[in-house]
Design a protein around this motif. Structure first.
Motif: not given
Ligand code: FES
Length: 369
Positions: A10-12, A47-51, A74-78
């Motif tokens: 998301e948001p794609l 690249c940090k994003a939310d799970v 709930g963050k992650l590094l994909p």
């Protein structure tokens, strides 16, 4: 068999399949779904994003790049996180419309040239088994073979040749004493005729081809490599409308390379390209009749003396972190906005162990050598 899970980005709203032993970034880039990234090994936080939903294994995420409380939030590094269930992530996707997304692929190549070009620096030329598409400034990952009981590891080097050359790729490699990929491989046994395994393209340090402003490019050490790709792309394929000025910094002449190449390019394109090699530890007297070819002092001092202002320009900085940081400050002091400065820090293996950090001044990530 390794289990596969569905990753929803998301948001794609895009879905990709990802194995449990594969990073979420790798699965996305191979499927042509762009996620911001720089180092691809869990140290830069780009690249940090939310799970949003699901379970992940955080893998080799550095505690500098992903703090404990961020994991709890709930963050992650994909780039290093692998799925343990179907996962929904939400990423800050700053898609650059001018940059084509070329899916990451695996290639086999053959070393066709390996030569000394400066102190502790080699030019590596690889012929791939098939064409690759990439943007000027991107990099490839090399698989460094297992040796002396040590496992296969990945090392990354920027492509120095332009995207129009789709098979024969040039890289510049600086030796790092004790480094697995450099001392132990490129400087320690790799030969012409050897096969190599690579994947790519990676990275977002790319020439913004929809721009037409004058651009200042600053390279230290092998940080010249992606800039060479950009400059060749701009001049040989009319890919950039603005004037380019390259500042190449080194301690002394024996640390610089491709000087004559860039001098010839500047003579050939006087209205489009200016070249300023700079020496920080040699003087005019040391250089004798060669002196007129060089700027003397730190590369940042030469830039500052050359330009009363850089308002209305853009910047591309690549090299060792202290040089990149100093050049960033110089460009900002000359009225360049942070959003117009693109940077790539080259960290070596020792830097990684001590915890690579991001610049407090600008949102860009470091990369390893
Ligand atoms: Fe993921 Fe650097 S931490 S790209």
């Amino acid at each position: 068999m390794t289990q596969t899970h569905t990753i929803t980005v998301e948001p794609l709203g895009r879905e990709v399949q990802c194995r449990e032993d594969q990073s979420i970034l790798d699965a996305c880039l191979r499927a042509g779904v762009w996620l911001p990234h720089s180092c691809t090994h869990g140290t830069c936080a780009t690249c940090k994003a939310d799970v949003v939903d699901g379970e992940v294994d955080h893998g080799a995420a550095s505690s500098f790049a992903l703090m404990d409380y961020e994991r709890d939030e709930g963050k992650l590094l994909p780039c290093v996180a692998c799925p343990r269930s179907d996962v929904v992530i939400e990423a800050d996707i700053d898609v650059d419309e001018s940059m084509p997304v070329h899916p990451v692929q695996d290639f086999t190549g053959t070393v066709v040239a390996l030569e000394e070009i400066a102190l502790q620096t080699r030019r590596l030329v690889v012929e791939l088994d098939r064409d690759i598409a990439f943007n000027a400034g991107q990099y490839l990952k090399f698989s460094v073979p297992a040796r002396d009981g040590l496992p296969v590891v990945d090392r990354t080097w920027s492509i120095a040749s332009p995207p129009a050359e789709t098979r024969r790729l040039e890289f510049h490699v600086r030796n790092v004493p004790g480094g697995r990929g450099t001392d132990g491989w490129v400087f320690g046994g790799l030969s012409v005729g050897d096969a190599v395994s690579v994947s790519g393209p990676y990275g977002r340090f790319v020439l913004k081809t929809d721009d037409d402003r004058p651009a200042i490019l600053v390279g230290g050490g092998t940080g010249l490599a992606p800039l060479k790709s950009m400059i060749r792309h701009a001049l040989e394929n009319d890919a950039y409308a603005g004037h380019l000025t390259l500042y190449q910094g080194g301690r002394s002449r024996e640390w610089l390379y491709d000087v004559e190449y860039f001098q010839a390019l500047a003579a050939q394109h006087p209205d489009r390209f200016t070249y300023r090699p700079c020496l920080s530890e040699e003087t005019e007297a040391d250089c004798g009749s060669d002196a007129t070819a060089y700027g003397f002092g730190m590369v940042t001092d030469v830039i500052a003396a050359d330009h009363p202002t850089l308002s209305g320009s853009s910047g591309y900085l690549c090299g060792p972190p202290p040089m990149v940081e100093a050049a960033l400050k110089t460009l900002m002091s000359k009225r360049l906005f942070p959003r117009d400065i693109h940077r790539e820090d080259f960290f070596n293996e020792g830097d990684k162990e001590s915890g690579a950090v991001r610049s407090p001044l600008i949102k860009r990530g470091p990369r390893d050598l």
